[in-house]
Design a protein around this motif. Structure first.
Motif, short mmCIF file in Angstrom:
data_model
loop_
_atom_site.label_atom_id
_atom_site.label_comp_id
_atom_site.label_asym_id
_atom_site.label_seq_id
_atom_site.Cartn_x
_atom_site.Cartn_y
_atom_site.Cartn_z
N ALA A 1 -63.82 64.24 -52.05
CA ALA A 1 -63.58 63.30 -53.14
C ALA A 1 -64.85 62.53 -53.48
CB ALA A 1 -62.44 62.33 -52.79
N ALA A 2 -65.64 62.20 -52.47
CA ALA A 2 -66.90 61.51 -52.72
C ALA A 2 -67.85 62.41 -53.51
CB ALA A 2 -67.55 61.09 -51.40
N VAL A 3 -67.97 63.67 -53.09
CA VAL A 3 -68.86 64.61 -53.77
C VAL A 3 -68.39 64.85 -55.20
CG1 VAL A 3 -69.72 66.99 -53.76
CG2 VAL A 3 -69.61 65.70 -51.62
N ALA A 4 -67.09 64.98 -55.40
CA ALA A 4 -66.54 65.22 -56.74
C ALA A 4 -66.87 64.08 -57.70
CB ALA A 4 -65.02 65.41 -56.65
N GLN A 5 -67.17 62.90 -57.15
CA GLN A 5 -67.46 61.74 -57.99
C GLN A 5 -68.94 61.36 -57.99
OE1 GLN A 5 -63.86 58.80 -57.82
NE2 GLN A 5 -64.15 59.65 -55.75
N GLY A 6 -69.80 62.28 -57.52
CA GLY A 6 -71.24 62.07 -57.61
C GLY A 6 -71.90 61.44 -56.39
N PHE A 7 -71.14 61.24 -55.32
CA PHE A 7 -71.71 60.71 -54.09
C PHE A 7 -71.85 61.85 -53.09
CE2 PHE A 7 -70.17 57.01 -56.29
CZ PHE A 7 -71.15 56.07 -56.03
N GLN A 8 -72.31 61.53 -51.92
CA GLN A 8 -72.46 62.54 -50.88
C GLN A 8 -72.13 61.92 -49.54
OE1 GLN A 8 -72.67 65.33 -49.52
NE2 GLN A 8 -73.15 66.71 -51.19
N GLY A 9 -72.03 62.76 -48.53
CA GLY A 9 -71.72 62.24 -47.21
C GLY A 9 -71.94 63.24 -46.12
N LEU B 1 -66.39 73.15 -55.73
CA LEU B 1 -66.63 72.06 -54.78
C LEU B 1 -66.42 72.54 -53.35
CD1 LEU B 1 -67.08 68.97 -54.31
CD2 LEU B 1 -64.62 68.75 -54.44
N LEU B 2 -65.32 73.23 -53.11
CA LEU B 2 -65.02 73.70 -51.76
C LEU B 2 -65.97 74.80 -51.30
CD1 LEU B 2 -61.12 73.73 -52.01
CD2 LEU B 2 -62.54 72.13 -50.69
N LEU B 3 -66.34 75.70 -52.20
CA LEU B 3 -67.20 76.82 -51.83
C LEU B 3 -68.66 76.43 -51.68
CD1 LEU B 3 -65.64 79.69 -53.98
CD2 LEU B 3 -65.30 79.21 -51.55
N SER B 4 -69.05 75.31 -52.23
CA SER B 4 -70.45 74.89 -52.13
C SER B 4 -70.64 73.68 -51.21
CB SER B 4 -71.00 74.56 -53.53
OG SER B 4 -70.30 73.47 -54.09
N ARG B 5 -69.61 73.30 -50.47
CA ARG B 5 -69.65 72.12 -49.62
C ARG B 5 -70.80 72.17 -48.62
NH1 ARG B 5 -69.63 69.54 -45.36
NH2 ARG B 5 -69.81 71.41 -44.15
N ARG B 6 -71.57 71.10 -48.61
CA ARG B 6 -72.66 70.91 -47.64
C ARG B 6 -72.74 69.42 -47.35
NH1 ARG B 6 -74.78 74.79 -44.74
NH2 ARG B 6 -76.68 73.62 -44.62
N SER B 7 -72.96 69.09 -46.10
CA SER B 7 -73.17 67.69 -45.75
C SER B 7 -74.60 67.30 -46.09
CB SER B 7 -72.93 67.48 -44.26
OG SER B 7 -71.59 67.68 -43.94
N MET B 8 -74.79 66.04 -46.42
CA MET B 8 -76.13 65.51 -46.67
C MET B 8 -76.33 64.26 -45.84
SD MET B 8 -76.87 66.12 -50.71
CE MET B 8 -78.54 65.55 -50.51
N ALA B 9 -77.38 64.28 -45.03
CA ALA B 9 -77.65 63.15 -44.13
C ALA B 9 -78.51 62.07 -44.77
CB ALA B 9 -78.33 63.66 -42.86
N LYS B 10 -79.28 62.41 -45.77
CA LYS B 10 -80.17 61.43 -46.39
C LYS B 10 -79.44 60.74 -47.54
CE LYS B 10 -84.40 63.77 -45.06
NZ LYS B 10 -84.71 63.00 -43.91
#
Length: 182
Positions: free
Chosen positions: A121-129, A6-15
């Motif tokens: 935490a959002a990404v870990a649960q299937g959401f993005q931000g 999760l930490l090594l692949s972190r990317r923000s998503m605007a859409k």
């Protein structure tokens, strides 16, 4: 996905689209923010969640600041629409407590860590931000609307929702360009 991936692949998503996190998932996101480093147990954070009609209230706050600055209509329109780029926006505020051993900067950084933890935490649960900022978060009218005092600062707006696509691969960076040893 494990924590390191999760930490090594972190990317923000605007859409982002609906649904936004809710229930236990949202609670986990907030709890992750509350686990940010907190020297002196000052809990230097406030989280203001905007969704539904709250997005319109956030829009109104931003527009009021732009109008006060006599901004171009294009700027006003951009700010008017900004909160609606996601179904949820969490305004993260560094709530500074004067303390002889914990300067305001450290409390601001702690609030920034809270944003990062919440996004993960959002990404870990299937959401993005995406963590957004900008000059408007420093505007006196915006500070007034969020009841900031003293050295309080908005450290960012965390836009959260369901991703509409896939995140780009993280850029490759050579460690030697950023790391040195004493």
């Amino acid at each position: 996905m494990d924590a390191l991936d999760l930490l090594l692949s972190r990317r923000s998503m605007a859409k982002l689209t609906s649904p936004a996190p809710e229930g236990k998932i949202l609670e986990n996101i907030i709890q992750a923010g509350l686990r940010a480093p907190d020297h002196g147990n000052l809990t230097p954070w406030r989280f203001v969640i905007a969704q539904g009609s709250g997005l319109q209230k956030l829009s109104d706050i931003l527009v009021k600041a732009a109008v006060a600055e006599q901004s171009d209509e294009s700027v006003v329109t951009k700010l008017k629409n900004a909160p609606f780029r996601a179904p949820m926006v969490i305004t993260v505020i560094a709530k500074v407590t004067p303390h002889e051993k914990v300067p305001a900067l450290e409390q601001h950084l702690s609030a920034g860590c809270a944003v990062q933890a919440m996004q993960m935490a959002a990404v870990a649960q299937g959401f993005q931000g995406i963590w957004r900022s900008g000059n408007w978060m420093f505007h006196p009218d915006v500070h007034h609307a969020f009841k900031l005092e003293g050295e309080d600062e908005i450290v960012g707006f965390l836009y959260l929702g369901t991703p509409t696509g896939s995140a780009m691969a993280p850029p490759k960076r050579a460690l030697g360009d950023f790391v040195e040893f004493l």
